[in-house]
Design an enzyme around this catalytic site. Structure first.
Site, mmCIF file in Angstrom:
data_model
loop_
_atom_site.group_PDB
_atom_site.id
_atom_site.type_symbol
_atom_site.label_atom_id
_atom_site.label_comp_id
_atom_site.label_asym_id
_atom_site.label_seq_id
_atom_site.Cartn_x
_atom_site.Cartn_y
_atom_site.Cartn_z
ATOM 1 N N CYS A 1 88.030 -18.797 41.267
ATOM 2 C CA CYS A 1 87.855 -18.007 39.955
ATOM 3 C C CYS A 1 87.432 -16.478 40.001
ATOM 4 O O CYS A 1 86.884 -15.951 39.455
ATOM 5 C CB CYS A 1 86.755 -18.807 39.041
ATOM 6 S SG CYS A 1 87.060 -20.554 38.953
ATOM 7 N N LYS B 1 74.636 -25.925 40.752
ATOM 8 C CA LYS B 1 74.785 -25.507 42.149
ATOM 9 C C LYS B 1 73.506 -25.226 42.818
ATOM 10 O O LYS B 1 73.370 -24.769 43.871
ATOM 11 C CB LYS B 1 75.069 -23.881 41.834
ATOM 12 C CG LYS B 1 76.907 -23.923 41.381
ATOM 13 C CD LYS B 1 77.297 -22.574 41.430
ATOM 14 C CE LYS B 1 78.438 -22.330 40.677
ATOM 15 N NZ LYS B 1 79.667 -22.842 40.891
ATOM 16 N N HIS C 1 83.302 -13.070 39.227
ATOM 17 C CA HIS C 1 83.662 -14.776 38.844
ATOM 18 C C HIS C 1 84.348 -14.522 37.412
ATOM 19 O O HIS C 1 83.914 -13.745 36.639
ATOM 20 C CB HIS C 1 82.631 -15.649 38.748
ATOM 21 C CG HIS C 1 82.869 -17.182 38.643
ATOM 22 N ND1 HIS C 1 83.383 -17.558 37.506
ATOM 23 C CD2 HIS C 1 83.170 -18.228 39.539
ATOM 24 C CE1 HIS C 1 83.685 -18.992 37.790
ATOM 25 N NE2 HIS C 1 83.713 -19.115 38.718
ATOM 26 N N ASP D 1 74.863 -12.178 36.911
ATOM 27 C CA ASP D 1 75.449 -13.364 37.345
ATOM 28 C C ASP D 1 74.648 -13.941 38.519
ATOM 29 O O ASP D 1 74.915 -13.337 39.422
ATOM 30 C CB ASP D 1 76.768 -13.426 37.484
ATOM 31 C CG ASP D 1 77.534 -14.601 37.946
ATOM 32 O OD1 ASP D 1 76.688 -15.630 38.324
ATOM 33 O OD2 ASP D 1 78.449 -14.938 38.041
ATOM 34 N N GLN E 1 75.092 -17.604 42.135
ATOM 35 C CA GLN E 1 74.926 -17.995 43.678
ATOM 36 C C GLN E 1 73.697 -17.220 44.222
ATOM 37 O O GLN E 1 73.703 -17.164 45.481
ATOM 38 C CB GLN E 1 76.249 -17.164 44.319
ATOM 39 C CG GLN E 1 77.511 -17.637 43.842
ATOM 40 C CD GLN E 1 77.541 -19.248 44.389
ATOM 41 O OE1 GLN E 1 77.235 -19.814 45.448
ATOM 42 N NE2 GLN E 1 78.778 -19.749 43.698
#
Lengths: 155, 440
Positions: free
Chosen positions: B393, B253, B150, B227, B230
């Site tokens: 993104c 999220k 991202h 990251d 997700q």
């Protein structure tokens, strides 16, 4: 007619597949200018050239290459079909009416006589997120025509 | 934590199925909204999730009964607010296996990653080099990220490299859109100081072999940055067990409010990390010439904090914990497979990333031949189906896969198999609508 059917009128679907003016043409010594527009939210992109006649008064040709949704590609095609032969002021008038129609939220009856095939984009005005798609090529042409006119004037 | 939790209607742990999901949906009033005369089919959690009543109630409860500035003032409300804020930190830290002093509040994951990049930047200056030299970067050093990232886990590193003179490199993806682990072994080397990578791709749904990359980084003494945007909302995640040095994730999220996210850092690393933002609330003694800073995590929390958002995120974490992250993961894996299998059956639609049957998160991104994603999204929207269209993104990844944009459906705990089937049916009709390929 449903909103979706108004958005994707047959004229628009046809233009998105059978595109007029696609492929940047050489200006052959006539006054011309190129403009690039990019929509960062969806990645739609267009590179467009407006070529004027030798006197710099009328639009001779609009050619372009781009990548984008059916609305943006059809809008470029309709523009390339509608603009040639128009005087620079008439062309600006066409762009202004097109823009006005798109921002009307469906409340302004399009001037079909002036807009021609471009009136088919009236349905886009109900889809606020798609107005930029329809305007992409037209903004590029507006800028390019202005610059080509300035070049013709200073030549 | 507060009285509303005892009244929670969240079903206790147990495997999720359509019937249980329909009970869950009751907690999310927004999912009963109508779009174009259809009850909404929300498949855009990858961009942002919806909030259950329990989260909204927690935020409201905070404002109704405890609202005050935290870590300052000695009045009763301030004490209650500070307690709520720190209890939220304990809960969210515990959710990812971390200790409370290893979790720094940020506004979102983007800010968490920027905080880290700017703190490394500070560590590279004369001001901090003596105490934070292990994070210092300069010419000859390399920062490695991946082609899957991202933009939030790419651009901060581009800028850090530009500021410090370090070189930015990346691990490429295979033509199938998966991380090229063999290439990672080549790219990560003795000059690598930072290895930043995603846990789950927000585009392909591929799940990274974190252990493999951590081992590579450790072998060369590089700091790892994960990251986890997700992954934390969707999988059971124990950050210390994964062995990463730092990680970032976002509240919105994972059923939480916007405006709250977190940076996780191993205790001994946070202890050496210079601050990024400075000012109130992160200091001990201040003179006109200089200041001394608090220990982590508050050293990284300058200024007025996002208290109601932290309280809301804690309620979200409690909601997810009651469902059980193993159950959440199993359900989403099932939805992900159903999506992947369904997409593979549609002619003229290409599935990006792992093929059906291979491990993936509960999302798919697709390329519909001959139809731009904007047009795909429009057709789906008129049927009440909310998906994301665009480059998500992740422009470099799209470029590597040879497309400018895609259409993404991402599922969560409030999606049923019916939602997936509605999406697949609508997707199957798109090319016919535009007169591309054989009408179905």
């Amino acid at each position: 007619m449903s909103d979706l059917a108004q958005l994707y009128q047959q004229i628009i679907l046809d233009h998105s597949r059978q595109r007029t003016g696609e492929g940047l043409a050489d200006a052959a010594g006539l006054p011309s200018a190129e403009n690039h527009q990019y929509n960062p939210t969806c990645g739609d992109e267009i590179n467009l050239r407006v070529t004027l006649d030798a006197a710099g008064e009328r639009v001779e040709a609009v050619t372009w290459e781009g990548d984008g949704c059916s609305i943006s590609m059809a809008a470029a095609s309709v523009l390339a079909e509608s603009a040639p032969g128009l005087g620079r002021a008439e062309f600006q008038e066409l762009v202004d009416r097109f823009r006005e129609m798109l921002h009307s939220r469906g409340k302004v009856e399009p001037d079909a006589e002036l807009l021609g095939d471009a009136a088919a984009f009236a349905g886009v005005s109900k889809f606020v997120a798609r107005i930029k798609c329809a305007m992409l090529a037209w903004v590029a042409a507006e800028e390019a025509a202005r610059e080509a006119g300035a070049r013709a004037g200073s030549a | 934590m507060t009285h509303h939790h005892e009244e929670s209607t969240v079903p206790a742990a147990g495997a999720l199925d359509d019937a249980r999901v329909r009970e869950i949906v009751e907690d999310f009033p927004v999912l009963s909204e109508e779009v174009e005369g259809h009850r909404i089919t929300y498949l855009d959690t990858g961009a942002t999730s919806q909030n259950p009543l329990q989260v909204l109630d927690a935020e409201r409860d905070y404002y109704l009964h405890r609202n005050s500035a935290v870590h300052r003032g000695a009045h009763t409300l301030a004490v209650h607010a500070t307690d709520a804020f720190e209890a939220a930190r304990r809960m969210v830290a515990g959710f990812v296996g971390a200790a409370e002093d290893e979790l720094v509040w940020t506004s979102n994951a983007t800010e968490a990653l920027n905080l880290l990049a700017y703190s490394f930047s500070n560590a590279s200056t004369e001001r901090w080099r003596a105490s934070a030299g292990r994070f210092a970067l300069g010419p000859g050093d390399e920062i490695v990220t991946t082609e899957l990232e991202h933009h939030a886990n790419l651009i901060p590193w581009q800028e850090l490299a530009a500021r410090t003179g370090a070189t930015l490199r990346h691990v490429p993806v295979t033509p199938e859109g998966e991380l090229d682990y063999a290439a990672a072994g080549e790219v990560v080397g003795p000059r690598t100081r930072v290895l930043a990578f995603t846990h789950v791709s927000n585009v392909t749904g591929a799940i990274t072999d974190v252990a493999r990359l951590v081992e590579l980084a450790r072998g060369v003494g590089a700091v790892t940055v994960l990251d986890a945007c997700q992954s934390v909302p969707h999988l059971p995640v124990d950050l210390p067990a994964l062995g990463v040095d730092f990680a970032a994730f976002s509240g919105h999220k994972m059923l939480g409010p916007t405006g709250i996210g977190a940076l996780y850092g191993r205790r001994e690393l946070l202890a050496e990390l210079p601050p990024f933002l400075t000012g109130g609330s992160m200091i001990t003694r201040v003179t006109m010439e200089e200041a001394e800073y608090l220990d982590p995590p508050t050293r990284f929390e300058a200024g007025t904090q996002r208290v109601s958002q932290a309280v809301g995120l804690a309620a979200a974490v409690e909601y997810l914990s009651r469902l059980g992250m193993d159950n959440v993961h199993a359900w989403e894996a099932e939805l992900g497979q159903r999506l992947a299998e369904g997409v593979e059956r549609i002619e003229g639609v290409r599935l990006l990333g792992p093929a059906a049957g291979r491990e993936r998160a509960g999302l798919v991104s697709v390329h519909v031949e001959g139809v731009h994603p904007h047009d795909v999204g429009q057709i789906l929207d008129t049927q009440g189906i909310a998906v994301r269209v665009g480059h998500h993104c992740a422009q470099p990844l799209h470029r590597a896969l040879g497309v400018t944009a895609t259409t993404r459906a991402s599922a969560y705990i409030y999606n049923t198999t019916d939602d997936v089937d509605r999406f697949l049916e609508a997707l199957a009709g798109v090319r016919g609508f535009f007169g591309v390929g054989a009408a179905r």
